[in-house]
Design an enzyme around this catalytic site. Sequence first.
Site, short mmCIF file in Angstrom:
data_model
loop_
_atom_site.label_atom_id
_atom_site.label_comp_id
_atom_site.label_asym_id
_atom_site.label_seq_id
_atom_site.Cartn_x
_atom_site.Cartn_y
_atom_site.Cartn_z
N ASP A 76 0.87 -1.17 0.00
CA ASP A 76 0.00 0.00 0.00
C ASP A 76 0.91 1.23 0.00
O ASP A 76 2.12 1.12 0.24
CB ASP A 76 -0.88 -0.04 1.25
CG ASP A 76 -1.74 1.20 1.40
OD1 ASP A 76 -2.43 1.58 0.43
OD2 ASP A 76 -1.70 1.80 2.49
N ASP A 82 -0.19 5.06 1.10
CA ASP A 82 -0.42 5.97 2.22
C ASP A 82 -0.36 5.23 3.55
O ASP A 82 -1.06 4.23 3.76
CB ASP A 82 -1.80 6.64 2.09
CG ASP A 82 -1.80 7.75 1.07
OD1 ASP A 82 -1.10 8.75 1.29
OD2 ASP A 82 -2.50 7.62 0.04
#
Length: 228
Positions: free
Chosen positions: A12, A14
């Site tokens: 991922d 963020d």
Amino acid sequence: MLLNPRAALLFDIDGTLADTDPLHLAAFNRAFAPFGQVFDKARFARELQGLANVDIARNILPDLSPAEGMAVLDQKEAAFRALAASDIHPVPGLFALLDAADAAGLPMAAVTNAPRANAELILDGLGITHRFRALVIGAELAHGKPHPLPYLEGLRLLGARAEVSVAFEDSRTGIASATAAGLATIGMRTSLGDADLRAAGAVLTADSYADPALLAFIQSNVREKQAV
């Protein structure tokens, strides 16, 4: 260690590559203030973190039309990019892990629900765009996280297999997506604690990519095994 040729690392963005959640929280509060919505860290983690903007608009601004809700979220993303342009910091230990993966020939993908402009800003700001063979944007697929499709697409683009690959996530939504795709998922404790990440399905959690338990797990999972 003999590397499995179908192994990969999937991240991922963020809160996982960069600790951007405080910037997102500030941007959400700026965009939602006219609607009387105020978020602290706990509410952010519970109602916003990791969700696609279309879901956030529907959940938080149900009285607006879909187009109106997305216009508010577009303003939020513009505010985030303005904040992030000069304030992007990697999660500790990230660069050393990326160096080790590159040296081992272990392919990597970034998999996110963030808009492409945000994802590219963060990867460019960290100077790591070239590290990733694939960038998967949930909004550009039929389903975003928590559906497994984003991670399944990442695996497909890398030619990798879930059972010998590892995902890294910081949100409940992201962990749900990665684990549903069959990936062992390590939870990064940038916003949520160990108990919440494990309850969501993380196999272990870490504050840093230099955590010995994290590194040992990666080595164990991506090595060549019998009958794989």
